[in-house]
Design an enzyme around this catalytic site. Structure first.
Site, PDB file in Angstrom:
ATOM      1  N   PRO A  15     -15.758  -6.037   4.590  1.00 44.61           N
ATOM      2  CA  PRO A  15     -17.166  -6.295   4.885  1.00 44.61           C
ATOM      3  C   PRO A  15     -17.510  -6.327   6.367  1.00 44.61           C
ATOM      4  O   PRO A  15     -16.756  -6.854   7.185  1.00 44.61           O
ATOM      5  CB  PRO A  15     -17.406  -7.672   4.258  1.00 44.61           C
ATOM      6  CG  PRO A  15     -16.057  -8.264   4.057  1.00 44.61           C
ATOM      7  CD  PRO A  15     -15.135  -7.116   3.829  1.00 44.61           C
ATOM      8  N   ASN A  16     -18.661  -5.751   6.644  1.00 45.13           N
ATOM      9  CA  ASN A  16     -19.294  -5.731   7.972  1.00 45.13           C
ATOM     10  C   ASN A  16     -18.617  -4.812   8.982  1.00 45.13           C
ATOM     11  O   ASN A  16     -19.125  -4.645  10.087  1.00 45.13           O
ATOM     12  CB  ASN A  16     -19.420  -7.159   8.549  1.00 45.13           C
ATOM     13  CG  ASN A  16     -20.324  -8.027   7.695  1.00 45.13           C
ATOM     14  OD1 ASN A  16     -21.439  -7.621   7.378  1.00 45.13           O
ATOM     15  ND2 ASN A  16     -19.854  -9.184   7.290  1.00 45.13           N
ATOM     16  N   ARG A  23     -22.572  -4.521  17.795  1.00 42.27           N
ATOM     17  CA  ARG A  23     -22.640  -5.876  18.362  1.00 42.27           C
ATOM     18  C   ARG A  23     -21.226  -6.397  18.596  1.00 42.27           C
ATOM     19  O   ARG A  23     -20.267  -5.851  18.069  1.00 42.27           O
ATOM     20  CB  ARG A  23     -23.369  -6.819  17.387  1.00 42.27           C
ATOM     21  CG  ARG A  23     -24.886  -6.684  17.463  1.00 42.27           C
ATOM     22  CD  ARG A  23     -25.572  -7.626  16.494  1.00 42.27           C
ATOM     23  NE  ARG A  23     -25.439  -7.160  15.120  1.00 42.27           N
ATOM     24  CZ  ARG A  23     -25.007  -7.915  14.100  1.00 42.27           C
ATOM     25  NH1 ARG A  23     -24.658  -9.161  14.289  1.00 42.27           N
ATOM     26  NH2 ARG A  23     -24.924  -7.415  12.885  1.00 42.27           N
ATOM     27  N   TYR A  28     -14.674  -7.163  19.178  1.00 47.64           N
ATOM     28  CA  TYR A  28     -14.164  -6.116  18.290  1.00 47.64           C
ATOM     29  C   TYR A  28     -13.982  -4.757  18.966  1.00 47.64           C
ATOM     30  O   TYR A  28     -13.514  -3.819  18.327  1.00 47.64           O
ATOM     31  CB  TYR A  28     -15.110  -5.955  17.091  1.00 47.64           C
ATOM     32  CG  TYR A  28     -15.199  -7.211  16.241  1.00 47.64           C
ATOM     33  CD1 TYR A  28     -14.051  -7.756  15.661  1.00 47.64           C
ATOM     34  CD2 TYR A  28     -16.411  -7.841  16.017  1.00 47.64           C
ATOM     35  CE1 TYR A  28     -14.122  -8.897  14.889  1.00 47.64           C
ATOM     36  CE2 TYR A  28     -16.493  -8.994  15.235  1.00 47.64           C
ATOM     37  CZ  TYR A  28     -15.343  -9.517  14.677  1.00 47.64           C
ATOM     38  OH  TYR A  28     -15.406 -10.650  13.909  1.00 47.64           O
ATOM     39  N   ASN A  79      -7.788  -3.623   6.662  1.00 44.07           N
ATOM     40  CA  ASN A  79      -8.485  -4.656   7.422  1.00 44.07           C
ATOM     41  C   ASN A  79      -9.511  -5.219   6.451  1.00 44.07           C
ATOM     42  O   ASN A  79     -10.567  -4.616   6.229  1.00 44.07           O
ATOM     43  CB  ASN A  79      -9.177  -4.084   8.665  1.00 44.07           C
ATOM     44  CG  ASN A  79      -9.889  -5.173   9.465  1.00 44.07           C
ATOM     45  OD1 ASN A  79     -10.017  -6.310   9.008  1.00 44.07           O
ATOM     46  ND2 ASN A  79     -10.364  -4.819  10.644  1.00 44.07           N
ATOM     47  N   ALA A  82     -13.608 -10.458   6.653  1.00 42.77           N
ATOM     48  CA  ALA A  82     -13.647 -11.890   6.351  1.00 42.77           C
ATOM     49  C   ALA A  82     -12.945 -12.233   5.034  1.00 42.77           C
ATOM     50  O   ALA A  82     -12.483 -13.370   4.854  1.00 42.77           O
ATOM     51  CB  ALA A  82     -15.098 -12.377   6.322  1.00 42.77           C
ATOM     52  N   GLU A 103      -1.267  -4.739   7.510  1.00 41.62           N
ATOM     53  CA  GLU A 103      -2.534  -5.427   7.769  1.00 41.62           C
ATOM     54  C   GLU A 103      -2.950  -5.221   9.227  1.00 41.62           C
ATOM     55  O   GLU A 103      -2.113  -5.320  10.133  1.00 41.62           O
ATOM     56  CB  GLU A 103      -2.321  -6.932   7.493  1.00 41.62           C
ATOM     57  CG  GLU A 103      -3.538  -7.786   7.768  1.00 41.62           C
ATOM     58  CD  GLU A 103      -3.277  -9.271   7.446  1.00 41.62           C
ATOM     59  OE1 GLU A 103      -2.129  -9.646   7.118  1.00 41.62           O
ATOM     60  OE2 GLU A 103      -4.253 -10.048   7.534  1.00 41.62           O
ATOM     61  N   HIS A 105      -6.106  -6.130  12.204  1.00 38.90           N
ATOM     62  CA  HIS A 105      -7.356  -6.760  12.646  1.00 38.90           C
ATOM     63  C   HIS A 105      -7.651  -6.312  14.064  1.00 38.90           C
ATOM     64  O   HIS A 105      -6.721  -6.197  14.885  1.00 38.90           O
ATOM     65  CB  HIS A 105      -7.265  -8.287  12.585  1.00 38.90           C
ATOM     66  CG  HIS A 105      -7.052  -8.766  11.197  1.00 38.90           C
ATOM     67  ND1 HIS A 105      -8.071  -8.817  10.273  1.00 38.90           N
ATOM     68  CD2 HIS A 105      -5.928  -9.136  10.547  1.00 38.90           C
ATOM     69  CE1 HIS A 105      -7.582  -9.212   9.118  1.00 38.90           C
ATOM     70  NE2 HIS A 105      -6.287  -9.407   9.254  1.00 38.90           N
ATOM     71  N   ARG A 112      -9.047 -17.218  17.999  1.00 40.83           N
ATOM     72  CA  ARG A 112     -10.385 -17.466  17.456  1.00 40.83           C
ATOM     73  C   ARG A 112     -10.426 -18.758  16.637  1.00 40.83           C
ATOM     74  O   ARG A 112      -9.491 -19.557  16.688  1.00 40.83           O
ATOM     75  CB  ARG A 112     -10.814 -16.241  16.647  1.00 40.83           C
ATOM     76  CG  ARG A 112     -10.753 -14.952  17.490  1.00 40.83           C
ATOM     77  CD  ARG A 112     -11.349 -13.780  16.784  1.00 40.83           C
ATOM     78  NE  ARG A 112     -12.771 -13.965  16.551  1.00 40.83           N
ATOM     79  CZ  ARG A 112     -13.490 -13.235  15.693  1.00 40.83           C
ATOM     80  NH1 ARG A 112     -12.906 -12.285  14.979  1.00 40.83           N
ATOM     81  NH2 ARG A 112     -14.777 -13.455  15.548  1.00 40.83           N
TER      82      ARG A 112
HETATM   83  O1  CA2 Z   1     -10.714  -8.738  13.770  1.00 38.59           O
HETATM   84  C1  CA2 Z   1     -10.918  -8.195  12.684  1.00 38.59           C
HETATM   85  O2  CA2 Z   1     -10.658  -7.013  12.458  1.00 38.59           O
HETATM   86  C2  CA2 Z   1     -11.568  -8.996  11.546  1.00 38.59           C
HETATM   87  O3  CA2 Z   1     -10.977  -8.586  10.323  1.00 38.59           O
HETATM   88  C3  CA2 Z   1     -13.050  -8.625  11.565  1.00 38.59           C
HETATM   89  C4  CA2 Z   1     -13.904  -9.432  10.593  1.00 38.59           C
HETATM   90  C5  CA2 Z   1     -13.620 -10.926  10.741  1.00 38.59           C
HETATM   91  O4  CA2 Z   1     -14.329 -11.662   9.754  1.00 38.59           O
HETATM   92  C6  CA2 Z   1     -12.149 -11.257  10.658  1.00 38.59           C
HETATM   93  O5  CA2 Z   1     -11.957 -12.638  10.857  1.00 38.59           O
HETATM   94  C7  CA2 Z   1     -11.368 -10.485  11.707  1.00 38.59           C
HETATM   95  C8  CA2 Z   1     -15.404  -9.218  10.793  1.00 38.59           C
HETATM   96  C9  CA2 Z   1     -15.848  -7.836  11.052  1.00 38.59           C
HETATM   97  C10 CA2 Z   1     -17.312  -7.878  11.437  1.00 38.59           C
HETATM   98  O6  CA2 Z   1     -17.524  -6.881  12.373  1.00 38.59           O
HETATM   99  C11 CA2 Z   1     -18.699  -6.877  13.048  1.00 38.59           C
HETATM  100  C12 CA2 Z   1     -18.831  -5.900  14.009  1.00 38.59           C
HETATM  101  C13 CA2 Z   1     -19.975  -5.815  14.752  1.00 38.59           C
HETATM  102  C14 CA2 Z   1     -21.000  -6.710  14.538  1.00 38.59           C
HETATM  103  C15 CA2 Z   1     -20.869  -7.697  13.580  1.00 38.59           C
HETATM  104  C16 CA2 Z   1     -19.722  -7.770  12.826  1.00 38.59           C
END
Ligand code: CA2
Length: 154
Positions: A15-16, A23, A28, A79, A82, A103, A105, A112
């Site tokens: 997701p996301n 953003r 990221y 990946n 969340a 895996e 990330h 974090r």
């Molecule tokens: O660091 C990672 O790859 C995560 O899997 C990314 C997830 C986060 O919930 C994990 O804890 C770590 C979230 C990805 C959301 O990505 C966004 C990118 C741009 C704007 C908003 C969210």
């Protein structure tokens, strides 16, 4: 794997991750998911691997995709976004999969919030790569290529 057919690696994003590049570039990275996919395709070619790259915001759909990976793919890079920190359903699907799982990330989870320090996915993965932004996917491809090579030579 026999003959000239190359092995396919499934790269599954949760997701996301479709929002990447828009953003939070400080957390990221600034690459979009499409750019990460392009680097993976390029790198996989050099390793003699095919890739199937996908993204879903839906937990059940991710479970279905992992179940389907049992046929037709040699390994999985995941990946889970969340869902990494919440989903026993994704863990159970990964535990049922016979192929090796790596895996990834983008961010360094351990720098974090503490709720990101635990990963259900890790219980089913050979290893985890985190903190290298989009490059982590390329590193995961190298890791899987080695695992598959060792398996084929055994
Ligand atoms: O660091 C990672 O790859 C995560 O899997 C990314 C997830 C986060 O919930 C994990 O804890 C770590 C979230 C990805 C959301 O990505 C966004 C990118 C741009 C704007 C908003 C969210």
């Amino acid at each position: 794997m026999t003959g000239t057919m190359s092995a396919t690696i499934l790269i599954l994003n949760g997701p996301n991750l479709n929002l990447l590049g828009s953003r939070e570039p400080d957390v990221y990275g600034s690459e979009t998911l499409a750019e990460i996919e392009a680097s993976c395709r390029d790198h996989a070619k050099g390793l003699g691997l095919e890739i199937d790259f996908c993204q879903s915001n839906d937990e059940g759909e991710m479970v279905n995709i992992i179940q389907e990976a049992q046929t037709g793919c040699a390994g999985l890079i995941i990946n889970a976004g969340a869902f990494t920190h919440t989903s026993v359903a994704i863990l159970d699907a990964l535990l049922a999969l016979e192929q090796p799982v790596v895996e990834v990330h983008l961010s360094n989870l351990f720098q974090r919030e503490s709720f990101r320090h635990h990963s259900f996915v890790s219980q089913a993965a050979r290893g985890m790569i985190c903190g290298f932004r989009g490059q982590g996917y390329v590193l995961a491809l190298d890791a899987l290529a080695r695992i598959l090579k060792d398996k084929n030579e055994a």
